[in-house]
Each structure stands twice: as structure tokens, then as C-alpha cells.
Design an enzyme around this catalytic site. Structure first.
Site, PDB file in Angstrom:
ATOM      1  N   ASP A 148       0.836  -1.200   0.000  1.00 57.13           N
ATOM      2  CA  ASP A 148       0.000   0.000   0.000  1.00 57.13           C
ATOM      3  C   ASP A 148       0.871   1.249   0.000  1.00 57.13           C
ATOM      4  OD1 ASP A 148      -2.069   1.787   0.248  1.00 57.13           O
ATOM      5  OD2 ASP A 148      -2.379   1.452   2.383  1.00 57.13           O
ATOM      6  N   ASP A 353      -2.032   6.479  -5.907  1.00 55.92           N
ATOM      7  CA  ASP A 353      -2.297   5.561  -4.796  1.00 55.92           C
ATOM      8  C   ASP A 353      -2.455   4.137  -5.332  1.00 55.92           C
ATOM      9  OD1 ASP A 353      -3.063   4.530  -2.318  1.00 55.92           O
ATOM     10  OD2 ASP A 353      -5.168   5.037  -2.611  1.00 55.92           O
TER      11      ASP A 353
END
Ligand SMILES: *[C@@H]1O[C@H](CO)[C@@H](O)[C@H](O)[C@H]1NC(C)=O
Ligand SMILES: *[C@@H]1O[C@H](CO)[C@@H](O)[C@H](O)[C@H]1NC(C)=O
Ligand SMILES: *[C@@H]1O[C@H](CO)[C@@H](O)[C@H](O)[C@H]1NC(C)=O
Ligand SMILES: *[C@@H]1O[C@H](CO)[C@@H](O)[C@H](O)[C@H]1NC(C)=O
Length: 479
Positions: A148, A353
Site C-alpha cells: 500500500d 495511490d
């Protein structure tokens, strides 16, 4: 310095990336268009279960490279495709709304509020948007973790556990590891938690141990104590790696043991390994059809990449209020090879992201893109919108369609040319509801996000110390 590229033996566990939505493959490209073949056979892959937790790592050109696995293939369960796609977008929406709250509050200069900004938690929701899994060796045990770039703290589930979701690897047991040490409340590491996670370290009466809390915006969270442990990325050792020993964790996390935080702040994997890898990491998120493996590389020389494909770089826009996130300066969008005119770009930039699936654009920008797309993708029967996606087609009568290319341009001549697999989202397996895989934000002043769907088959290079980010098209493969 040429020597800098000769780094110690760095091997990362590799990642098998099996792309969830690899329904399409590029057949050939024409100017401004890409052919997409619409086949059903791929759907057979969705119920297959490769051994997604087997670990591979290599070392190449001074980089430590881990194989990435897509968690969708780890469950081994046959799922209702349409429902799964729907749920995925609902969770994606929750993540995006939480990100927007963080950004808004941070920009209002009230750091205290950042910590408190959480959407109401939805019960039974599992973190399914962070699709990519890699393996690292922590305290002498192999641990599969989700990667992440939108968060900083790396954590694994720990014994004794108050609430743990089920995972494939055995739980990490700190008391069985002589190299594990708890981090104390009065340490500067504990104090850096607020900066890295938005929540300050919590100290309980009678124990001096630093406790952390991280929430991911879709109802998933982890809570536990902060510790240090010996980490191996492939053959590369690192002592005193700071991580979260999670004792209360919610989310499915694809059966993974935890999460690897690749954000920008001091606790992230990139920062903690910066003396080994110069703060550089990169990934390639493949499409299932083109390749089933992707890679997460730490370090390496990215002035040029494979086959001499140059990486085009753009500066990261610093945002002291949001130290975790990677902001870029988006300067243009082209559809079918032609730049969309008169787009206005906010000062804040666009966030990249790995944990958001579908890219989001401010309403005016999205409308302009959609119009440009519809002008070039004409004659196909429309289909109803699907969740957050409002531009859908019934393509079940077609074997192949030509779709306009979508390119994003960034300050400094960097370009992200969306792979053909990153343009359409398949709500149904029979291609009767195929949607443009981009969505509008609710408000004009919200921050755009480049999601993982549009990052497929790209080498995305994060040079955190050089404060720049690079793209180059690549057909992902592990070796
Ligand atoms: C971790 O996995 C790798 C590759 O499968 C293996 O070589 C290594 O011995 C494993 N480490 C441990 C501690 O089990
Ligand atoms: C932190 O607290 C521990 C005892 O709880 C003490 O031994 C240590 O010296 C303190 N460290 C700092 C930097 O104050
Ligand atoms: C999609 O198109 C096919 C072929 O033209 C048609 O048979 C089918 O009913 C359509 N499906 C929907 C859901 O409209
Ligand atoms: C973004 O790039 C444009 C064009 O190069 C430039 O004018 C603008 O100042 C940049 N914005 C930021 C925040 O760096």
C-alpha cells in the site's frame, strides 16, 4: 555514482500479480486507438487457485525484487463476479471518501482533526481494494503482506491476538523471537506515529509500550503495539525494522499476514530501507492475461529501464500536512491522442495511490474526458451505469473493439499511457456491461486520484529521496 548501483545482495520476495480484471488484451494499436479483444475464456481463470503464497525473490541490476500475487486468486472461492465487482467499487468509494476527508482537514491546517477524521466503520467490510501481495521475512518467518503506497506503517498480525482475521501463514509470535523488542512510549519513534498514521501513539497506565492504531477508510483497521524486529527482504538483512505488532485487526486482507506501508513518511518501508536502496522502489502491476506476475523492486538504477525504455519523471509535490501521500502535478489529459482543451488544474495536484482501484477526477475534468471519449467511441449500444461508473456499454455482440487511448501528462514531460486493460471495467463476464474505468469526484475542490486500475502494465518508479516519480510502459513479468 556507478558504484551506487552495486548494492548488497538484495532479494525481495516476489510477487505474483494475477490481475483480477484481465478480461481484455491488446491485439494491436493504431494511432490513438487500441484494440481490445472481448473474450470469455479468461473468466475461467477467476476460480483457479495458484499457490499465491509461495515466495520468489531475485536480485538484478542492484535491485531486490519481490514477486507480487493478486489476492483475488488466493481465496480459492468461486464468487459471483457481478456482486464482487460491485462490492469492490463500494469499498473503493469508501477509501476515496476517507482520503478526501484527510486531505480537506489537513489543508485546513488542523492536524488534530486529521487524527479524528474517520468515516463511520461499516461492519463486515473487508479490505479488498489493496490487491497486491508480497512476501518478506520478519523475525525469521515468511510473511505475506499487502502492499500500500497510501499508508506508512508496515504491520503483521501478532500473538497473543485479541481479534485476528484468518490468515494463511502462522501468526507472528514476538515472544518466540529473541530479536523482537517493543518500542517505548517516550521514544521519538512513538512520537512519529502521529505524523505517519494520523493517530498518535497511545500509552496505557502501567506499561511503557507504545500502541498504534491505523484505519484504512473502508472499515479495515489494525491496532497493536509498535516493535522492532529483524527483517529480510530476499537476502538483504535489516535490523531494528519498526513495524506494528497487530493484536486487534479487522479486514480480510486476502489471507495475508499484514500490510507493507510504502508511503512517504519516516516509518515507511522506503524510508526505513533508504540506506540500502536509496529510497527508491518501483512496481509493475500486471494484467492477468498478459502476465500473471508482477514485481516490486527496491533500489536499482532506473535512469533507463528494460529495453532502453526511458522512464519519464515528474516531481512529487511536497505537502507537509499530508506526509504519507504522493502528489503529482497533472498538466494534461489526452484521449485518442488528442489533448483535451481548456482543462483547469488545481494547485494541489493529483494523488497517486496503489490502494485506490478506479482513478477519480474533479467533476469538470471527468466530464471533459468522458465527452472526448464518447466522441471517439461511437456506435456502441449503451448500458446502465454501474456503481460509481456512469459510462457503460453493452459489448456482448463484439469480438473486438477499438478503444481510444487515454494518456495523462505531468509536469516535466512525464506521461502515463493507460494500458488497454486499464480503460474498461467489466461489470459482467459476458461484456454486456462494460464501463469506462474512471469516475468523477463529488466536488470540484476534491483531489484527483490515480488508482491502480490505470497503473497496470507500467513500471512506476518512486524516488523518494530525489522526490520524483517515473512511468514507463512495461509488460509486467517477474523475471
Ligand atoms: C522463506 O521462503 C523462501 C522461498 O520459498 C525460502 O527460501 C526461505 O527459506 C523461507 N524462510 C523461512 C524462514 O522459512
Ligand atoms: C523512557 O522510559 C524508560 C522507562 O520507562 C526509561 O528507562 C528511559 O530512559 C526513557 N527514555 C527516554 C528517552 O526518556
Ligand atoms: C446486450 O446485447 C446483446 C446483443 O446485442 C443482447 O442480446 C442483450 O440482450 C443485451 N444485453 C443487455 C443487458 O442489454
Ligand atoms: C505544475 O506545472 C505547471 C506547468 O509546468 C506549473 O505552472 C505549476 O506551477 C506547477 N504546479 C505546482 C504545484 O508545482
Amino acid at each position: 555514482m556507478a558504484q551506487a548501483t552495486r548494492r548488497p545482495q538484495l532479494e525481495l520476495s516476489l510477487l505474483l500479480l494475477v490481475l483480477l480484471l484481465g478480461t481484455a488484451h491488446e491485439v494491436h494499436s493504431l494511432e490513438g486507438k487500441k484494440a481490445l479483444s472481448l473474450r470469455n475464456s479468461l473468466w475461467d481463470q477467476l476460480t483457479s487457485t495458484p499457490n499465491c503464497f509461495s515466495q520468489k525473490s531475485i536480485q538484478k541490476n542492484g535491485a531486490t525484487i519481490l514477486e507480487i500475487v493478486h489476492q483475488a486468486h488466493c481465496s480459492g472461492k468461486t464468487v459471483n463476479w457481478n456482486q464482487k465487482q460491485q462490492k469492490r467499487l463500494i469499498l473503493d468509494d469508501a477509501r476515496v471518501r476517507t482520503l478526501q476527508h484527510h486531505i480537506k482537514n489537513a489543508n485546513s491546517n488542523d492536524i488534530k482533526d486529521v487524527a479524528k477524521t474517520q468515516l463511520p466503520l461499516t461492519s463486515g467490510v473487508h479490505l479488498q481494494t489493496l490487491n497486491y501481495i508480497v512476501t518478506m521475512e520478519l523475525g525469521g518467518r515468511n510473511m505475506s503482506v499487502i502492499l500500500d503506497t497510501g499508508s506508512d506503517l508496515t504491520w503483521v498480525q501478532c500473538q497473543p491476538c485479541t481479534v485476528c482475521y484468518s490468515q494463511q501463514d502462522p501468526l507472528f509470535n514476538p515472544s518466540a523471537s529473541p530479536s523482537y523488542k517493543s518500542i517505548l512510549c517516550n521514544s521519538s519513534t512513538c512520537q512519529s506515529l502521529e505524523y505517519a498514521t494520523g493517530n498518535s501513539g497511545v500509552c496505557r497506565p502501567r506499561t511503557p509500550i507504545c500502541n498504534y492504531f491505523v484505519s484504512y477508510g473502508d472499515g479495515s483497521y489494525t491496532r497493536g503495539e509498535l516493535g522492532v524486529e529483524h527483517l529480510n527482504l530476499g537476502a538483504t538483512p535489516l535490523d531494528n525494522f519498526v513495524f506494528g505488532c497487530g493484536r486487534n485487526n479487522k479486514g480480510l486482507f486476502g489471507g495475508a499476514s499484514g500490510l507493507m506501508g510504502l508511503g512517504r513518511s519516516s516509518l515507511s518501508m522506503a524510508s526505513q530501507t533508504s540506506n540500502l536502496f536509496g529510497g527508491v522502489f518501483s512496481y509493475c502491476l500486471p494484467s492477468a492475461e498478459v502476465a500473471e506476475s508482477g514485481s516490486l523492486a527496491f533500489g536499482g538504477d532506473f535512469s533507463v529501464y528494460k529495453n532502453n525504455t526511458p522512464i519519464s519523471y515528474t516531481a512529487m509535490i511536497p505537502n507537509p500536512q499530508l506526509p504519507t501521500f504522493y502528489f503529482l502535478n497533472l498538466t494534461g489529459i489526452s484521449v485518442g491522442g488528442a489533448a483535451i482543451q481548456s482543462l483547469s488544474f488545481g494547485k494541489a495536484g493529483i494523488l497517486i495511490d496503489s490502494g485506490t482501484v478506479i482513478s477519480r477526477l474533479p467533476p469538470s475534468m471527468y466530464r471533459a474526458l468522458k465527452e472526448a471519449f464518447l466522441m471517439k467511441f461511437t456506435g456502441y449500444p449503451p448500458a446502465p451505469g454501474f456503481s460509481i461508473l456512469d459510462t457503460c456499454f453493452n459489448l456482448s455482440a463484439y469480438q473486438e473493439v477499438e478503444i481510444p487511448t487515454i494518456d495523462m501528462h505531468f509536469d516535466g514531460d512525464a506521461n502515463l499511457k493507460a494500458d488497454v486493460n486499464g480503460i474498461f471495467y467489466f461489470a459482467k463476464t459476458d461484456a454486456s456491461q462494460v464501463c469506462l474505468a474512471l469516475a468523477s469526484l463529488t466536488y470540484e475542490d476534491e483531489i484527483g486520484i490515480i488508482g491502480n486500475y490505470q497503473q497496470k502494465n507500467q513500471r512506476v518508479v518512486y524516488d523518494t529521496m530525489g522526490s520524483k516519480l517515473g512511468f514507463a510502459g512495461e509488460t509486467c513479468s517477474f523475471v
